[in-house]
Design an enzyme around this catalytic site. Structure first.
Site, PDB file in Angstrom:
ATOM      1  N   ASP A 160      13.681  22.277  53.255  1.00  0.00           N
ATOM      2  CA  ASP A 160      13.109  22.584  54.568  1.00  0.00           C
ATOM      3  C   ASP A 160      11.825  23.392  54.387  1.00  0.00           C
ATOM      4  O   ASP A 160      10.782  23.078  54.965  1.00  0.00           O
ATOM      5  CB  ASP A 160      14.132  23.376  55.403  1.00  0.00           C
ATOM      6  N   ASP A 193      11.093  29.557  43.590  1.00  0.00           N
ATOM      7  CA  ASP A 193       9.962  30.463  43.832  1.00  0.00           C
ATOM      8  C   ASP A 193       8.733  30.003  43.048  1.00  0.00           C
ATOM      9  O   ASP A 193       7.608  30.018  43.549  1.00  0.00           O
ATOM     10  CB  ASP A 193      10.331  31.929  43.526  1.00  0.00           C
ATOM     11  N   TYR A 245      23.087  24.763  55.753  1.00  0.00           N
ATOM     12  CA  TYR A 245      23.044  24.232  57.111  1.00  0.00           C
ATOM     13  C   TYR A 245      24.429  23.838  57.620  1.00  0.00           C
ATOM     14  O   TYR A 245      24.659  23.824  58.830  1.00  0.00           O
ATOM     15  CB  TYR A 245      22.146  22.993  57.169  1.00  0.00           C
ATOM     16  N   LYS A 279      17.640  27.357  42.192  1.00  0.00           N
ATOM     17  CA  LYS A 279      17.567  28.803  41.913  1.00  0.00           C
ATOM     18  C   LYS A 279      18.708  29.114  40.936  1.00  0.00           C
ATOM     19  O   LYS A 279      19.596  29.939  41.205  1.00  0.00           O
ATOM     20  CB  LYS A 279      17.693  29.577  43.237  1.00  0.00           C
ATOM     21  N   ASP A 305       7.530  21.958  54.443  1.00  0.00           N
ATOM     22  CA  ASP A 305       6.489  22.486  55.332  1.00  0.00           C
ATOM     23  C   ASP A 305       5.277  22.918  54.512  1.00  0.00           C
ATOM     24  O   ASP A 305       4.131  22.676  54.890  1.00  0.00           O
ATOM     25  CB  ASP A 305       7.003  23.692  56.141  1.00  0.00           C
TER      26      ASP A 305
HETATM   27  C1  IPM Z   1      13.143  20.064  59.961  1.00  0.00           C
HETATM   28  C2  IPM Z   1      13.356  21.095  61.023  1.00  0.00           C
HETATM   29  C3  IPM Z   1      14.849  21.240  61.294  1.00  0.00           C
HETATM   30  C4  IPM Z   1      15.483  21.682  59.990  1.00  0.00           C
HETATM   31  C5  IPM Z   1      15.203  22.191  62.447  1.00  0.00           C
HETATM   32  C6  IPM Z   1      14.539  21.761  63.741  1.00  0.00           C
HETATM   33  C7  IPM Z   1      16.681  22.358  62.620  1.00  0.00           C
HETATM   34  O1  IPM Z   1      12.772  22.301  60.658  1.00  0.00           O
HETATM   35  O2  IPM Z   1      13.542  18.899  60.156  1.00  0.00           O
HETATM   36  O3  IPM Z   1      12.585  20.412  58.913  1.00  0.00           O
HETATM   37  O4  IPM Z   1      15.491  22.876  59.669  1.00  0.00           O
HETATM   38  O5  IPM Z   1      16.005  20.826  59.268  1.00  0.00           O
HETATM   39 MG    MG Z   2      11.658  22.249  58.848  1.00  0.00          MG
END
Ligand code: IPM
Ligand code: MG
Length: 360
Positions: free
Chosen positions: A251, A227, A146, A195, A255
């Site tokens: 990230d 993975d 990032y 990884k 999710d």
């Molecule tokens: C998160 C989001 C952000 C990230 C985006 C919006 C830049 O997906 O906070 O997980 O990738 O960190």
């Molecule tokens: Mg995210």
């Protein structure tokens, strides 16, 4: 106690959900005799519309001058919003990355917890769910891909894009220490995800994790390839306590972890630096499609406010009261549309906020 809270309402459902979190915080003030002073700060699309940039230096100063930041969500519809015609460094998300870096928020905690009352929303089989799971993802937030050097170029008529993944040992150590400290207060297990079979940055990550682990003989730890971790999260989520990982892996895995709980609208997060300061936001996005309709679930933001009480203000009793109120409302059967199931009582964003506030 008196505390200054910078509020970044943001875009989409952001203003609605932060509004409900404030309602709950106001109730906490009333009940426990505190004073919270709020300052509104623009970020994301809301800031672009006013200032032409997703985050101004003044906004950063306001955030720095407060005791904590409470955030809703930022960003719009990426295919239809005019914000996405702008160059990448002027888009809403750039504001979020900038504030993370400017405030040195390197430790991002994302709990993924299965609520007993919401088991039906979990997409996993009952035999996998068992008696539920409760994990904490510790995502490194200010390094890696990032924030590495990046550019796009054309070499001999061929377009080429470069992103770099860099970590130094200090960046790895400070987030690892945080993960082990948190594990100590939980079930005492850290799974460090990398990884290392391919990446140098991961091999260094492993070495540093081992060095830190030596100082925590009471905390068990293991290494897991990313993975494999993606697979284990759906196969056997109960094995995890604290998952420690770098920015990009975190990230993606966070999710996934939030989705296996079945209710991303319930999950909070905290981004911390090496002081008591933190930025607190729900794990979900700005959901522009449902903005302004009084249907968004405010619980993730309310639980993020509870994390703020606990981590930044040392108000454990107050945080417990907010979390208990959320559980109580769920137990009584109130549901926003995202977590609605048969026989339950459907409520809107505002009513959900009020019900929780009333139970504190
Ligand atoms: C998160 C989001 C952000 C990230 C985006 C919006 C830049 O997906 O906070 O997980 O990738 O960190
Ligand atoms: Mg995210």
């Amino acid at each position: 106690m008196q505390k200054r809270i910078a509020v970044i309402a943001g875009d989409g459902i952001g203003p609605e959900i932060t509004g409900e979190a404030r309602k709950v915080l106001d109730r906490v003030c009333q009940k426990f005799g505190h004073t919270f002073l709020y300052t509104d700060v623009l970020m994301g699309g809301a800031s672009i519309d006013v200032h032409g940039v997703p985050l101004t230096d003044e906004a950063i100063e306001t955030a720095k001058g407060s005791d904590a930041v409470l955030m809703g969500a930022i960003g719009g519809n990426t295919s239809t919003s005019p914000w996405y015609q702008l160059p990448p460094d002027k888009r809403p998300e750039a504001g979020l990355l900038k504030i993370r870096k400017a405030l040195n928020l390197f430790a991002n905690l994302r709990p993924a917890y299965l609520y007993e009352e919401l088991k039906d929303a979990c997409p996993l089989r009952p035999d996998i769910i068992g008696d539920g799971f409760d994990m904490m993802i510790m995502r490194e937030l200010t390094g890696g891909l990032y924030f590495g050097e990046r550019h796009t170029e054309t070499v001999d008529g061929v377009r080429r894009a470069v992103d770099t993944l860099t970590y130094d040992e200090k960046e790895i150590r400070r987030v690892t220490v945080r993960a082990f400290d948190i594990a100590r207060k939980r079930r005492k297990k850290v799974t460090s995800v990398d990884k290392a079979n391919v990446l140098d940055s991961s091999r260094l990550w492993r070495k540093v994790v081992e060095e830190v682990a030596a100082d925590y003989p009471d905390v068990a730890y293991e290494h897991m390839l990313v993975d494999n971790c993606a697979m284990q999260l759906v196969m056997n989520p109960r094995q995890f306590d604290v998952i420690l990982t770098e920015n990009m892996f975190g990230d993606i895995l966070s999710d996934e972890a939030s989705m296996v709980t079945g209710s991303i609208g319930m999950l909070s997060s905290a981004s911390l630096n090496d002081t008591k300061f933190g930025l607190y936001e729900p794990s979900h996005g700005s959901a522009p499609d449902i903005a302004g309709k009084d249907v968004a679930n405010p619980i993730a933001t309310i639980l993020s406010a509870a994390m703020m009480l606990r981590f930044s203000f040392d108000m454990d009793e107050e945080a417990d009261a907010v979390e208990a109120a959320v559980k109580q409302v769920l137990k009584e059967g109130y549901r926003t549309p995202d977590i609605m199931s048969e026989g339950k009582t459907l409520v809107g964003t505002k009513q959900m906020g009020s019900l929780i506030a009333e139970r504190i």
